[in-house]
Design an enzyme around this catalytic site. Structure first.
Site, mmCIF file in Angstrom:
data_model
loop_
_atom_site.group_PDB
_atom_site.id
_atom_site.type_symbol
_atom_site.label_atom_id
_atom_site.label_comp_id
_atom_site.label_asym_id
_atom_site.label_seq_id
_atom_site.Cartn_x
_atom_site.Cartn_y
_atom_site.Cartn_z
ATOM 1 N N VAL A 22 3.155 4.238 -1.111
ATOM 2 C CA VAL A 22 3.182 4.612 0.301
ATOM 3 C C VAL A 22 4.474 4.079 0.901
ATOM 4 O O VAL A 22 4.969 3.020 0.505
ATOM 5 C CB VAL A 22 1.969 4.060 1.088
ATOM 6 C CG1 VAL A 22 0.668 4.597 0.522
ATOM 7 C CG2 VAL A 22 1.951 2.546 1.083
ATOM 8 N N SER A 23 5.020 4.832 1.842
ATOM 9 C CA SER A 23 6.285 4.418 2.457
ATOM 10 C C SER A 23 6.194 4.296 3.963
ATOM 11 O O SER A 23 7.095 3.775 4.595
ATOM 12 C CB SER A 23 7.393 5.416 2.099
ATOM 13 O OG SER A 23 7.015 6.726 2.475
ATOM 14 N N THR A 24 5.086 4.775 4.546
ATOM 15 C CA THR A 24 4.928 4.699 5.998
ATOM 16 C C THR A 24 3.573 4.123 6.362
ATOM 17 O O THR A 24 2.653 4.091 5.541
ATOM 18 C CB THR A 24 5.063 6.093 6.650
ATOM 19 O OG1 THR A 24 4.017 6.944 6.139
ATOM 20 C CG2 THR A 24 6.405 6.717 6.339
ATOM 21 N N GLN A 77 0.053 6.029 5.873
ATOM 22 C CA GLN A 77 -0.473 6.285 4.536
ATOM 23 C C GLN A 77 -1.147 5.014 4.021
ATOM 24 O O GLN A 77 -0.833 3.920 4.453
ATOM 25 C CB GLN A 77 0.658 6.670 3.567
ATOM 26 C CG GLN A 77 1.471 7.876 3.988
ATOM 27 C CD GLN A 77 2.692 8.073 3.104
ATOM 28 O OE1 GLN A 77 3.112 7.191 2.371
ATOM 29 N NE2 GLN A 77 3.284 9.254 3.194
#
Length: 213
Positions: free
Chosen positions: A9-11, A14
């Site tokens: 996940v990057s944000t 999420q």
């Protein structure tokens, strides 16, 4: 033989847990989970990520690597295609939750191998393209917001030109004409002339701001 889920996940919107729930709902029985939280799939290769590095070490021939989609491995075309091909060469099966795709080295038929590799390349390219399209849309949104903010900051577009501003300020300096006479001579409203009279510097600054728009 182990089934390993790799999640990334990057944000903040999420979650790792959601990706595992999706995989289990699709029928996968997950033995282990490797996850990288808050890590970019563009600037950081799979092998450079903490859990991505462990993933390379943990996977063995016959294991199954599950990902929600190939974009979880990364959004860099070269990185994703190289990672998938290396895993396949090591006898690892790769499966996606979305569309239930399977990539492995079982086939030795040249045509089927070409189709498989082309599909891998297409999916990896799509992952990168989606990122770039999203980034471009975000950039456009930011630029639009800045332009709107700048327009609000500049205020209403002035009704006078540089030439008329000079005429008004010169006539005011001479003191030979009243507001009504200056308005009539320049074709401006009395309110505009009064605003210029009250703050000539602000009037000039507003005109300069709009000339740069």
């Amino acid at each position: 033989m182990t089934t390993i889920l790799y999640a990334r996940v990057s944000t903040a919107d999420q979650t790792i847990g959601h990706q595992r729930t999706q995989a289990e709902a699709a029928g996968f029985k997950i033995d282990q989970v490797f996850s990288d939280d808050g890590v970019s799939g563009v600037s950081t290769t799979l092998r450079e990520r903490p859990e991505g590095k462990r993933l390379y070490d943990a996977l063995r021939s016959g294991d199954t690597l599950v990902v929600r989609w190939v974009d979880r491995l990364g959004r860099n075309y070269v990185d994703v295609t190289e990672a998938i091909r290396e895993f396949i060469s090591r006898g690892i099966i790769i499966r996606t939750v979305i569309n239930n795709m399977t990539f492995d080295g079982a086939t030795k038929d040249p045509i089927q191998m070409a189709v498989r590799d082309a599909l891998i390349g297409f999916m990896a390219a799509t992952a990168q393209a989606q990122h770039e399209a999203t980034k471009a849309a975000q950039r456009a949104g930011i630029d639009g917001a800045k332009a709107k903010a700048e327009k609000v900051y500049r205020g209403r577009k002035p009704s006078y030109s540089a030439e008329k501003l000079t005429m008004v300020t010169d006539m005011l300096a001479l003191g030979s004409a009243g507001t009504t006479d200056i308005a009539s001579a320049t074709g401006l409203s009395r309110q505009t002339v009064l605003r210029i009279k009250e703050d000539p510097a602000a009037a000039a600054g507003l005109l300069a701001a709009w000339s740069k728009a």
